[in-house]
Structure formats: structure tokens, C-alpha cells
Motif scaffolding. Structure first.
Motif, PDB file in Angstrom:
ATOM      1  N   ASP A 114      13.469 -41.339   7.738  1.00  0.00           N
ATOM      2  CA  ASP A 114      13.788 -41.621   6.331  1.00  0.00           C
ATOM      3  C   ASP A 114      12.524 -42.220   5.724  1.00  0.00           C
ATOM      4  OD1 ASP A 114      14.587 -43.276   4.047  1.00  0.00           O
ATOM      5  OD2 ASP A 114      16.664 -43.172   4.758  1.00  0.00           O
ATOM      6  N   ALA A 117      10.941 -41.646  -0.264  1.00  0.00           N
ATOM      7  CA  ALA A 117      12.062 -42.180  -1.049  1.00  0.00           C
ATOM      8  C   ALA A 117      11.702 -42.874  -2.362  1.00  0.00           C
ATOM      9  CB  ALA A 117      12.895 -43.128  -0.169  1.00  0.00           C
ATOM     10  N   PRO A 118      11.011 -42.166  -3.270  1.00  0.00           N
ATOM     11  CA  PRO A 118      10.775 -42.761  -4.588  1.00  0.00           C
ATOM     12  C   PRO A 118      12.056 -42.694  -5.426  1.00  0.00           C
ATOM     13  CG  PRO A 118       9.869 -40.537  -4.521  1.00  0.00           C
ATOM     14  CD  PRO A 118      10.412 -40.827  -3.138  1.00  0.00           C
ATOM     15  N   ASN A 119      11.994 -43.213  -6.631  1.00  0.00           N
ATOM     16  CA  ASN A 119      13.181 -43.249  -7.480  1.00  0.00           C
ATOM     17  C   ASN A 119      12.999 -42.332  -8.679  1.00  0.00           C
ATOM     18  OD1 ASN A 119      14.387 -45.320  -5.818  1.00  0.00           O
ATOM     19  ND2 ASN A 119      12.804 -46.671  -6.664  1.00  0.00           N
ATOM     20  N   HIS A 128       5.516 -46.703  -1.926  1.00  0.00           N
ATOM     21  CA  HIS A 128       5.909 -45.331  -1.583  1.00  0.00           C
ATOM     22  C   HIS A 128       4.749 -44.586  -0.934  1.00  0.00           C
ATOM     23  CE1 HIS A 128       8.837 -46.225  -4.973  1.00  0.00           C
ATOM     24  NE2 HIS A 128       9.606 -46.052  -3.919  1.00  0.00           N
ATOM     25  N   HIS A 154      15.046 -39.951   0.996  1.00  0.00           N
ATOM     26  CA  HIS A 154      16.234 -40.639   0.456  1.00  0.00           C
ATOM     27  C   HIS A 154      15.954 -41.071  -1.000  1.00  0.00           C
ATOM     28  CE1 HIS A 154      20.000 -42.878   1.453  1.00  0.00           C
ATOM     29  NE2 HIS A 154      19.555 -43.813   0.642  1.00  0.00           N
ATOM     30  N   GLY A 156      15.992 -42.126  -4.768  1.00  0.00           N
ATOM     31  CA  GLY A 156      16.881 -42.960  -5.578  1.00  0.00           C
ATOM     32  C   GLY A 156      17.312 -42.150  -6.803  1.00  0.00           C
ATOM     33  N   TYR A 310      23.618 -49.796  -3.098  1.00  0.00           N
ATOM     34  CA  TYR A 310      22.611 -49.442  -2.088  1.00  0.00           C
ATOM     35  C   TYR A 310      23.138 -49.624  -0.650  1.00  0.00           C
ATOM     36  CZ  TYR A 310      17.633 -49.290  -0.572  1.00  0.00           C
ATOM     37  OH  TYR A 310      16.429 -48.973  -0.006  1.00  0.00           O
ATOM     38  N   ASP A 314      23.639 -46.675   2.233  1.00  0.00           N
ATOM     39  CA  ASP A 314      22.931 -46.636   3.513  1.00  0.00           C
ATOM     40  C   ASP A 314      23.892 -46.567   4.696  1.00  0.00           C
ATOM     41  OD1 ASP A 314      20.151 -46.305   3.571  1.00  0.00           O
ATOM     42  OD2 ASP A 314      19.880 -48.227   2.546  1.00  0.00           O
ATOM     43  N   TYR A 332      13.517 -45.821   9.671  1.00  0.00           N
ATOM     44  CA  TYR A 332      13.515 -46.129   8.236  1.00  0.00           C
ATOM     45  C   TYR A 332      12.143 -46.687   7.890  1.00  0.00           C
ATOM     46  CZ  TYR A 332      18.596 -45.664   8.436  1.00  0.00           C
ATOM     47  OH  TYR A 332      19.869 -45.189   8.606  1.00  0.00           O
ATOM     48  N   VAL A 334      10.221 -48.172   5.451  1.00  0.00           N
ATOM     49  CA  VAL A 334      10.430 -48.877   4.182  1.00  0.00           C
ATOM     50  C   VAL A 334       9.737 -50.245   4.282  1.00  0.00           C
ATOM     51  CG1 VAL A 334      12.166 -49.605   2.493  1.00  0.00           C
ATOM     52  CG2 VAL A 334      12.731 -47.800   4.124  1.00  0.00           C
ATOM     53  N   GLN A 338      12.505 -55.217   2.591  1.00  0.00           N
ATOM     54  CA  GLN A 338      13.872 -54.716   2.800  1.00  0.00           C
ATOM     55  C   GLN A 338      14.364 -54.911   4.231  1.00  0.00           C
ATOM     56  OE1 GLN A 338      15.124 -51.077   0.860  1.00  0.00           O
ATOM     57  NE2 GLN A 338      13.361 -51.120  -0.514  1.00  0.00           N
ATOM     58  N   PHE A 342      18.162 -53.800   6.008  1.00  0.00           N
ATOM     59  CA  PHE A 342      18.375 -52.843   7.094  1.00  0.00           C
ATOM     60  C   PHE A 342      19.004 -53.497   8.311  1.00  0.00           C
ATOM     61  CE2 PHE A 342      15.362 -50.316   4.571  1.00  0.00           C
ATOM     62  CZ  PHE A 342      16.155 -49.188   4.424  1.00  0.00           C
TER      63      PHE A 342
HETATM   64  N1  ARG Z   1      14.318 -45.854  -3.043  1.00  0.00           N
HETATM   65  C1  ARG Z   1      14.089 -47.067  -2.315  1.00  0.00           C
HETATM   66  C2  ARG Z   1      12.930 -47.847  -2.948  1.00  0.00           C
HETATM   67  O1  ARG Z   1      12.180 -47.307  -3.728  1.00  0.00           O
HETATM   68  C3  ARG Z   1      13.736 -46.817  -0.870  1.00  0.00           C
HETATM   69  C4  ARG Z   1      14.811 -46.165  -0.047  1.00  0.00           C
HETATM   70  C5  ARG Z   1      14.575 -46.322   1.420  1.00  0.00           C
HETATM   71  N2  ARG Z   1      15.532 -45.657   2.257  1.00  0.00           N
HETATM   72  C6  ARG Z   1      16.793 -46.065   2.463  1.00  0.00           C
HETATM   73  N3  ARG Z   1      17.565 -45.378   3.256  1.00  0.00           N
HETATM   74  N4  ARG Z   1      17.275 -47.133   1.878  1.00  0.00           N
HETATM   75  O2  ARG Z   1      12.787 -49.023  -2.654  1.00  0.00           O
END
Ligand code: ARG
Length: 571
Positions: A114, A117-119, A128, A154, A156, A310, A314, A332, A334, A338, A342
Motif C-alpha cells: 500500500d 496514496a495521494p488525495n 507522497h 489507496h 483518498g 479513515y 483501513d 503500509y 506511510v 500515522q 496503523f
Molecule cells: N491518503 C493518505 C494520506 O495522504 C495516505 C493513505 C495511506 N494508506 C492507508 N491505507 N491508510 O495521508
């Protein structure tokens, strides 16, 4: 076969005889010899005997003469120096092996990675970037080792902000909005929507109703939402292309993909008796997580207004990955902020039985990228730094350096080399620091041709290739390996270490271990090349040295390839 393993396999039976049961010989690199085994010390305490006696007994029992010399040293270490014959035979094997001595895993797993994962409708930031670069390296390495790797981006793409984003899109008009987004003006789009939301009560109300329509599956609203997602995805793909990573359109699996599973996931938690109501929200309190004042911390799975967020997403995604995709290793990638999220998600999944040994989830966390002032990287205007700008600057700088160094090359070649060097430099600087730590973005240093950098390794590679261009021949893979000079032996020894490092990074995903190895290899080659003439040598010695040079180039290329870094033939 790598040397550590060879020695471990030879020593283990001897230790077992002395101990009357299995003992790990603990073989590691040594400052005094090639390797040392430290196991005699602990064993001596257990058996109540002098450690040096134990080391000597193990040495005699193991009969190592054909592979190494073994010497008892200090309080009871066993110093091991591999014989030149063993080393030469090993290098000859590597030279004949496409995989450079790295075996395909005997225990292939399904691994979900995973990452990135940008938004949607938000600019990708440097966090990112790190996730994308580290995740891409993980995918490449695990895939090369023979695991079944599933890439999951993943994205957003779901939740309350979409009400305001869709309303803003309507205000702008679809064509106008699509244009702004596809140009990568994501931040101005998002900020403008946010500003209206904060200032204008009517807009706020429209946005709220829009969220309700979106979650209710209103067709027109869904179409507008898809438009937003599609434009952002298109933009992210241009960043991935520039960054030269393996992520594709097929890897997007946004938060919205789990929408149907949120309800059942929370119901299951309820059925298992894990839910508590706290402040009107449905929560799980996994044991061992406490806040500042020692009070238990909740993972909120359904908010007071009935919405899921969120954490619920997950949990649903994790359940899908283990139960439906059959993954036994979940990564993951990240940022470290975070971490607690997790750990709580994993703890709840364990309580619910969705995550059971041997299946495990790992947070591949990372620190921040800092500006030259040692603070979080910011743009001149004080906002977050636009990722594309950073990549373009790296390429522009590398193109200038390439042109200055090779004015005779044509423009297309200069651009191609510049891209490989600039993007390589960014990725390498990221992967070469222990990922848990922050690092300072320093253009001079990361583009330098000296030191632990991509350009240094790329240059080392291209230099070896130019030796072969001048030689006009390839290395003969069947040539006998002669280890005459100490520098020659040192190079052979480094070459033999590739498999062990790759195996280590497979477990740790600490890519600085691989960059450190490649840097040592290139430096050792450079010392070899200074002391041992290659093209000016003759006969068997020349053949042997050409094999060492070729093997070095192949190892550098494969190692950099695993990191997602290209190796131009000339620089
Ligand atoms: N979109 C989230 C961010 O920009 C990161 C996601 C990471 N992956 C996950 N499974 N939560 O912070």
C-alpha cells in the motif's frame, strides 16, 4: 550461495555437537577477519566452560580447511578468513549466474504493498514522494525475489470534502474545472473550495447536501465525483511517469472501493462484542493504547453522525487483503506520524481475527524531508512544495551537469542522461537515509559525483561499460578467477556479498542497507581499478579482471534497478 550462509551451515553442526542441541553460530562481518562467529561466548556461560576452549573445539570439529582459516581470538571469538580458492570459485559461479547469486525465494508469499496514496483534488506532497519511491523499491525487490506482489494505491477519493469539491466544480463549470485539474492546479482548486466553504453559509449547506447525495448514490453526483477522480488520477499518472515508477492506472484502489464493506465490517466488530459507545461514536479500545493521561485510546469506527472514516476504511481494506486477496504480508508505506493509527488498526484486526500469524502487517514508516534550514520543506510562499516542481528542478540541474561534462553529446542523449541522473539522485537520496529519520534536501550533495549518491554509482557503472567499449570484447564467463592483489580479493569479497544484502532488505525494507552495499562495491571497484590494470594486463589475468569488472557492472545495474534507478551506458 552467500558466504555468511556457507559458514553458518558449516559451523552449526559443530556447535550442536558441543552444546548438545542447536545453536545459531552468529556469523557476521568482522573488522579483524572476513567474518567472525560469536556464539561460543554465550554457550560458554550456559555450559560453564571457558569460551576460548569452546571456540577451539568448534573449530576443530568443523574441519573448515577447505573454505576458510579459523582462529580463536579475544575472549572467544572465532575469526574466519575465507580462502582465496573458495572466493574465486564463488565469483566464477556468480559470473555464470543471471541472478548474481540471489536465489528465487523458496517460500513465495502474496504481498500487498500500500503506497503512494495521494488525495484527489489535492497536490501530492513530499510525503507522497517518499511513499512512492520507497514503495516502488519494495515492489521491485520483492517481485524479483519471486513473491506475488500486489500494488495498491489507496487513493483518498471519498469522504465529506467531496461535497464542497463537487459544488466548487459546478460553480466553475465542468470544462473549466477539468482543465484546472488536468494542469495540476490541484492546490488552487482545493483551496478555493475550502475558502468558500469557510466563508459562505449557503455554499456550506449545498456542500452538505451534496455529501448526502453522493453517499446516497445519486447518479448525477456520482458522475461529477468520477470526473474529479479521473482528472486527478490522470494528473498523478503524469507524476509517476516523470518519477519513473511502476505504478499504473490499474493500481488505483481508492478508499471508495471499500464503501460497501464498511457497514459489514463494523457489524462484525459489534457481533464479536468489541464495540463500545463513547461520546456517541462506535469505538474499539484495543488494549495497550493509552493517551497522555493514561486513559484508553479509542479507534473510532463509526462517527457520531453515523459516517465512517479513515480507520473503518483501513479495517475493511485489511480484511479484504487477507481474506479475499490471500495476502500473508501487508506493507503500509506511510509517514511516521500515522504510526499509531496503523498500530491500532492492526491491533483491532488481530482482536477480530482478521490478522492471524503467520500473516502480518508492517508499517513501513518514514521521516520527513527537510529544507536547508532544517525545518519542514516549504515553498518560498510558505505553502507545501509542489512535487512536480522538485522533480523538474532535479532534472534541469542534472541536464546542465551532463551538458557541461559532455558537450559533444547530442541534445536528445543529454536529456535522457539528465533525466536518469536527476530522478535517480532524488530517489537515491531518499533511499540512502535510514527511512525512519528525517533528511535535508541538498541539491549539491545529492547530485555530486563523489560520495554516496546516485550519480557516483551511475558514473562508476558507465566507466566500466566504457572499459568494455575500449576492449572491444565482452568478459568470458568461463574465465578462471585469479585473486593476486589484495585489491582484487577485496573486490571479489564485496561481489560475493550481494545476495546476503538483498536477503536482509527483503526482511527489513531498510533500503539504506542496499545503497550502502552498492556504495562500498563501487568504492572497492575504484580502488581495484587504480591498482590493478585491466586492459593493460595480459592473458589469464586480463580475462579474470574483465570478469570482475563485468560482474561489478552487472551488480551495480541490478542493485540500482531494484531501487528504480536507471544506469545510462555513458555519462
Ligand atoms: N491518503 C493518505 C494520506 O495522504 C495516505 C493513505 C495511506 N494508506 C492507508 N491505507 N491508510 O495521508
Amino acid at each position: 550461495m552467500d558466504l555468511e550462509k556457507l559458514l553458518t551451515d558449516r559451523l552449526a553442526p559443530a556447535f550442536a555437537t558441543v552444546a548438545g542441541g542447536p545453536v545459531d553460530p552468529v556469523v557476521r562481518r568482522s573488522p579483524r577477519a572476513d567474518f567472525q562467529s560469536d556464539a561460543a561466548l554465550a554457550l560458554a556461560r550456559r555450559l560453564g566452560r571457558p569460551p576460548r576452549d569452546i571456540a577451539a573445539e568448534v573449530r576443530d570439529l568443523a574441519a573448515l580447511d577447505d573454505v576458510c582459516t579459523a582462529e580463536v581470538s579475544g575472549p572467544g571469538f572465532l575469526n574466519l578468513t575465507v580462502t582465496d580458492r573458495t572466493l574465486a570459485a564463488l565469483v566464477a559461479d556468480l559470473a555464470a549466474d543471471d541472478r548474481l547469486g540471489v536465489p528465487v525465494t523458496p517460500a513465495p508469499e502474496t504481498v500487498v504493498v500500500d503506497y503512494s496514496a495521494p488525495n484527489v483534488a489535492k497536490e501530492m506532497h513530499v510525503g507522497h514522494l517518499r511513499s512512492t519511491v520507497i514503495g516502488d523499491a519494495a515492489v521491485r525487490l520483492l517481485d524479483w525475489l519471486g513473491h506475488r506482489v500486489l500494488r495498491v494505491n489507496h487513493l483518498g477519493d471519498w469522504g465529506t470534502p467531496f461535497g464542497m469539491l463537487i459544488e466548487h466544480l459546478l460553480d466553475l463549470g465542468e470544462t473549466e474545472a477539468a482543465q484546472e485539474l488536468s494542469m495540476g492546479d490541484l492546490d488552487s482548486f482545493y483551496t478555493a473550495a475550502r475558502r468558500k466553504f469557510d466563508a459562505d453559509e449557503a455554499f456550506r449547506e449545498r456542500s452538505r447536501q451534496r455529501v448526502v447525495a453522493l453517499q446516497g448514490g445519486d447518479e448525477r453526483t456520482l458522475r461529477l465525483w468520477r470526473l474529479l477522480v479521473a482528472q486527478s488520477e490522470r494528473y498523478f499518472l503524469t507524476v509517476y511517469a516523470l518519477l519513473d515508477v511502476t505504478l499504473t492506472a490499474a493500481d488505483f484502489r481508492g478508499e471508495s472501493a471499500y464503501d460497501d464493506r464498511l457497514g459489514p465490517t463494523v457489524e462484525e466488530l459489534d457481533r464479536l462484542g468489541l464495540l463500545r459507545t463513547s461520546d456517541g461514536a462506535d469505538c474499539v479500545f484495543p488494549p495497550g493504547f493509552t493517551g497522555r493521561d493514561g486513559e484508553p485510546l479509542p479507534l473510532i469506527v463509526r462517527k457520531r453522525d453515523g459516517g465512517y472514516g479513515y480507520p473503518a476504511t483501513d479495517l475493511a481494506a485489511l480484511r479484504h487483503r487477507t481474506a479475499d486477496l490471500g495476502a500473508t504480508r501487508l506493507l503500509y508505506v506511510v509517514g511516521l506520524p500515522q504510526r499509531q493509527h496503523f498500530e491500532m488498526v492492526y491491533a483491532v484486526a488481530e482482536l477480530a481475527g482478521w490478522l492471524r500469524s503467520p500473516t502480518r502487517a508492517e508499517h513501513v514508516g518514514f521521516g520527513s524531508i527537510l529544507g536547508p534550514d532544517g525545518r519542514m520543506l516549504r515553498s518560498r510562499a510558505g505553502g507545501s512544495v509542489k512535487l512536480v516542481g522538485l522533480l523538474e528542478e532535479a532534472v534541469a540541474r542534472a541536464v546542465e551537469l551532463t551538458r557541461a561534462k559532455n558537450p559533444e553529446l547530442d541534445e536528445a542523449t543529454i536529456t535522457e542522461i539528465g533525466r536518469a541522473v536527476g530522478i535517480g539522485a532524488i530517489k537515491y537520496a531518499d533511499l540512502a537515509t535510514d527511512r525512519g529519520r528525517d533528511y535535508v534536501l541538498d541539491w549539491e550533495r545529492m547530485l555530486s559525483l563523489d560520495g554516496n549518491t546516485a550519480p557516483y554509482l551511475q558514473y562508476a557503472y558507465s566507466r566500466i561499460r566504457s572499459v568494455f567499449r575500449r576492449a572491444g570484447t565482452a568478459a568470458r564467463p568461463d574465465a578462471a578467477i585469479l585473486l593476486v592483489e589484495p585489491a582484487e580479493r577485496a573486490l571479489a569479497f564485496e561481489l560475493a556479498g550481494f545476495a546476503a544484502v538483498v536477503g536482509q532488505v527483503e526482511r527489513t525494507l531498510a533500503f539504506h542497507q542496499l545503497t550502502g552495499y552498492l556504495y562500498r562495491l563501487a568504492s572497492t571497484f575504484s580502488a581495484f581499478y587504480e591498482r590493478c590494470p585491466v586492459l593493460r594486463a595480459s592473458g589469464e589475468l586480463r580475462d579474470s579482471r574483465l570478469v570482475l569488472a563485468d560482474l561489478t557492472a552487472r551488480t551495480l545495474r541490478q542493485g540500482l534497478h531494484l531501487l528504480g534507478i536507471r544506469t545510462p551506458e555513458r555519462m
